[in-house]
Design an enzyme around this catalytic site. Structure first.
Site, PDB file in Angstrom:
ATOM      1  N   CYS A  82       0.845  -1.199   0.000  1.00  0.00           N
ATOM      2  CA  CYS A  82       0.000   0.000   0.000  1.00  0.00           C
ATOM      3  C   CYS A  82       0.871   1.236   0.000  1.00  0.00           C
ATOM      4  CB  CYS A  82      -0.931  -0.004   1.220  1.00  0.00           C
ATOM      5  SG  CYS A  82      -0.046   0.059   2.788  1.00  0.00           S
ATOM      6  N   ASP A 127      17.177 -37.537  11.764  1.00  0.00           N
ATOM      7  CA  ASP A 127      15.762 -37.878  11.794  1.00  0.00           C
ATOM      8  C   ASP A 127      15.684 -39.404  11.739  1.00  0.00           C
ATOM      9  OD1 ASP A 127      12.885 -37.646  11.435  1.00  0.00           O
ATOM     10  OD2 ASP A 127      13.267 -38.181   9.351  1.00  0.00           O
ATOM     11  N   ASP A 129      15.143 -36.062   5.705  1.00  0.00           N
ATOM     12  CA  ASP A 129      14.677 -36.285   4.333  1.00  0.00           C
ATOM     13  C   ASP A 129      13.296 -35.724   4.055  1.00  0.00           C
ATOM     14  OD1 ASP A 129      13.136 -38.091   5.827  1.00  0.00           O
ATOM     15  OD2 ASP A 129      12.936 -39.427   4.099  1.00  0.00           O
ATOM     16  N   ASP A 149      11.580 -31.776   8.168  1.00  0.00           N
ATOM     17  CA  ASP A 149      12.986 -31.657   8.565  1.00  0.00           C
ATOM     18  C   ASP A 149      13.616 -30.367   8.062  1.00  0.00           C
ATOM     19  OD1 ASP A 149      12.998 -34.185   9.802  1.00  0.00           O
ATOM     20  OD2 ASP A 149      13.342 -35.169   7.881  1.00  0.00           O
TER      21      ASP A 149
END
Length: 806
Positions: A19, A491, A688, A692
């Site tokens: 704006c 992980d 993966d 993660d």
């Protein structure tokens, strides 16, 4: 403001404005900067323009805009630079580019002879090229070099190499008669060529074969800087001029052999250096050679060979045995094996059946297959790999910044030392011949070239051998940081485990096993989550759920047959006040044996009732235990961070020998876990999945499994091209070796100068030996770097220490 210093304009895009208030805020931020006389922000075009006689740097402008809550739109450009010979040249080009209005950052790589420029808005190539020309060098778009056919480029490179070899041979033939009498003196033979013969032999070496040094030196002088060529030109010209003066005076104290031998030795060094530099880029050339130029497309009228650029997504491509896959795609007909060794580092052929994905550049095995095209050109996995390797090799390691600062003042300091040497010897001994020769030795022993090659060539070699092993290193910073890693966090699902869990038990409280599985399948219909795939293999949903929504870290919810239903972990059951009752005892038993659990519940009237429990088992990846053992052998602590329950996470961790376990960790909590670990040391995170990505970005070094998502790979600094966590230890090993090479190279580069310059100044170094040392300093640095090419991945079950000892 004066006419001599008129105001300059700078225009650039601003992102994030919505704006007029935003535009006003950016405008006020720009007007507050020193040197800005006027600032205008156009909301419609999303651009800002500043005007002033002494504008701040673009980086300062970008920082002011970011402080106001917006960002400067950026562009990138790459230029091929010609004429650089040493680190001083690279530094000069870099400074010239950074002074161009609109340039945010510039990085020049001496080894690749490329400049990478980041600009505010789109890059003005003509202005960038002009800046390089003004600095005394030539620049062009890299595309201009690749516009011709590969064969033409190879011929041009071969012709240049032949020309350099021919000049080197001619220089050696002309110099040999000048140097042979000096060798004869070592054996008691005293004879010299007549002075005019020495002049005839030395002149073409000095002014024809050595013209390259004069041209480059003159460009440097015009640009107000110095480089290696200036040192060579000054030193050899001084030796040649002194000899010519003595010849005209009838003196026999001639030094033509010194100037000619110096030029010949440096030409030899440059020839060997060019060959070694080409070897450091073998990885890129090997990857580029994988790209087929044609594809056999199946159409209504039969199979037609077309340029690979003409293939479109969806086209069917026929690949015969022994051919390379020209595109990325899915097998639609036939069965085969694919050799992906040069792409993923996987030494064994990979079986490909109908529905399996194939990668462009891989070699088709024994079967004829039809592949439906998924990606072509720059979107293929091979193209992305090449881009990543090129980006890594073009970057600068943090240690290079120190080298650049030294290189910027190196040549002026050497020239000053040479002048002081000449004056000191001349005034103290009155032997101005010796004074000039010692000054010449100082000039030619100094080698800024080795400084410029020490770091980038090690990075190129390290990232090259890594790519060959299936490890993609995103940038030089990642390569340098990875060697410091003290903690590797993993992980669990899809990283330490195969990511293919099996449903091993379904305990139903209401309606029986089939009803429980149907309800779970309905909620997970269409999901690609590993647990969902395990359920869908066992059951068919009665009806697809509606209003399905994910509940991060807990599960999901939706409506099945008009009733609200939930599927998730025990935390979700507690959240919705579902009583697990006596089933909790069985759940604890399953968790204790390493199972992952999912609870199913549905609403009946005003109450929520648990329908049953699903238990899954995901096996550890093959070789994972050995991979963890290798990390321990490297002195690295291992940690598992998993959203799974304590029992399942602990079972896998214990079987693999992992040191520390964090279970029941939600995706948003993984970042906090990584930050806590970073208090203990340098952390690498291996994952993966999409969940993660934040943790990968938060770690010091993010490592993504290539079998995972593009989001994870984008957030990671290192990508493993095949799902083998043994590559984690390999990546750290490569980083350690590459960093060691950088330090060794810098030691040798500085050592030549730290030892050689004082010896030359003290008159203890003959100019010919000084020239030889200077010529071979770069060759020794490159030779040391090329030892990295001998690196090979550690075979399964063998630690790096055992391999090195063998």
């Amino acid at each position: 403001m004066t006419a001599a210093n008129p105001p300059a304009d700078l225009r650039f895009p601003v992102e994030g404005m919505s704006c007029a208030t935003c535009a006003g805020r950016v405008e006020r931020a720009l007007k507050q900067l020193p040197g800005v006389e006027a600032a205008t922000v156009n909301l419609a075009t999303e651009t800002a323009e500043v005007r002033g006689a002494a504008l701040p740097t673009v980086a300062d402008i970008a920082q002011a805009i970011e402080a106001a809550g917006y960002t400067v739109g950026t562009g990138e450009a790459e230029l091929a630079i010609e004429g650089m010979t040493c680190a001083s040249c690279a530094g000069r080009v870099e400074r010239a580019l950074k002074q161009v209005p609109g340039v945010l950052d510039a990085s020049v790589n001496l080894a690749t002879e490329r400049a990478r420029i980041r600009t505010a808005g789109s890059a003005d190539i003509e202005r960038l090229v002009a800046a390089v020309l003004a600095a005394g060098y030539a620049a062009r778009r890299p595309q201009a070099a690749t516009a011709t056919a590969d064969g033409t480029k190879a011929e041009a490179t071969h012709a240049k190499s032949n020309r350099e070899a021919r000049h080197l041979v001619i220089a050696a033939v002309l110099t040999a008669p000048l140097v042979l009498p000096m060798i004869g003196m070592l054996f008691g033979q005293h004879w010299m060529l007549p002075g005019w013969v020495q002049l005839v032999l030395a002149t073409p070496v000095q002014f024809w074969l050595g013209a390259r040094f004069y041209r480059a030196a003159w460009k440097a002088v015009k640009a107000g800087t110095g480089n290696m060529d200036l040192l060579v030109a000054l030193g050899t010209s001084a030796g040649f001029g002194l000899s010519l003066h003595h010849l005209l005076q009838g003196s026999t104290a001639l030094y033509f052999e010194a100037s000619a031998a110096i030029i010949t030795l440096i030409l030899l060094g440059k020839f060997l250096e060019a060959r070694a530099k080409r070897q450091t880029t073998e990885a890129i050339r090997a990857l580029q050679a994988l790209k087929p130029s044609t594809a056999r497309v199946r159409g209504a009228s039969g199979d037609i060979d077309v340029p690979v650029e003409s293939v479109k997504p969806g086209d069917l491509v026929v690949v015969r045995p022994g051919e390379r896959f020209p595109v990325d795609g899915d097998v639609r007909e036939g069965r085969t094996h694919a050799d992906e060794s040069l792409i993923t580092g996987e030494s064994l052929p990979v079986a490909k059946d109908i529905g399996d994905r194939v990668t462009g550049g891989a070699v088709n095995g024994e079967g004829v297959v039809v592949v439906e095209t998924r990606a072509v050109g720059s979107e293929t996995a091979l193209a992305r790999i090449i881009r990543l390797v090129e980006d890594a090799q073009a970057g600068k390691a943090p240690i290079q910044k120190t080298v650049d600062r030294i290189s910027a003042i190196f040549v002026p300091i050497v020239v000053a030392i040479a002048l002081l040497t000449m004056l000191a010897w001349g005034l103290l001994t009155q032997d101005w011949n010796a004074a000039i020769l010692n000054a010449v030795a100082v000039l030619v022993i100094a080698c800024p070239c080795a400084l410029g090659l020490a770091t980038p060539t090690a990075i190129m070699a390290g990232t090259g051998v890594a790519a060959r092993a299936g490890i993609l290193i995103k940038d030089a910073q990642a390569l340098e940081i990875a060697h410091k890693v003290q903690i590797v966090a993993f992980d669990k699902t899809g990283t330490l485990t195969a990511g293919q869990p099996r449903l091993v038990e379904a305990v139903a409280l209401v309606g029986g096993r089939e009803a429980l599985l149907s309800l779970a399948a309905a909620l997970q219909a269409g999901s690609e989550h590993p647990l969902a795939r395990a359920v869908l293999r066992e059951a068919t949903p009665v009806a697809a759920a509606t209003d399905t929504r994910a509940l991060p870290g807990r599960g999901l919810a939706g409506r099945v047959d008009g009733s609200q239903a939930w599927l998730g972990n025990q935390a979700l059951m507690q959240e919705i006040n579902a009583d697990i009752g006596a089933l909790g005892i069985r759940a604890k038993e399953l968790e204790a044996h390493g199972h992952t659990l999912s609870w199913v519940a549905s609403q009946h009237g005003d109450s929520i009732q648990v329908q049953g429990l699903l238990a899954f088992r995901d096996e550890a990846r093959t070789g994972a235990r050995e991979a963890i053992a290798r990390l321990h052998a490297l002195g690295i602590q291992t940690v598992m961070i998993s959203g799974d329950n304590e029992g399942a996470a602990r079972s896998i961790a214990d079987s693999l020998g992992i040191d520390e376990v964090h279970a029941n960790v939600r995706p948003e909590q993984k970042v906090d876990a990584i930050r806590a670990l970073k208090q203990q040391g340098v952390v690498a995170m291996v994952g993966d999945g999409i969940n993660d990505a934040p943790a990968l970005a938060a770690s010091d070094v993010g490592i993504a499994m290539g079998s995972g998502t593009d989001v994870a790979m984008h957030a990671a600094a290192i990508t493993l091209m095949r799902p083998d966590i043994a590559l984690v230890a390999d990546a750290i090993d490569i980083s350690r070796r590459s960093t060691r090479k950088i330090h060794q190279n810098l030691f040798w580069a500085f050592g030549y100068n730290v030892v050689g310059i004082p010896l030359a100044a003290m008159g203890l170094l003959n100019p010919i030996f000084a020239g030889a040392a200077m010529a071979f300093s770069s060759v020794s640095v490159l030779g040391n770097t090329l030892l990295l090419k001998r690196w090979r991945p550690v075979p399964s079950g063998i630690t790096a220490e055992v391999r090195d000892a063998g």
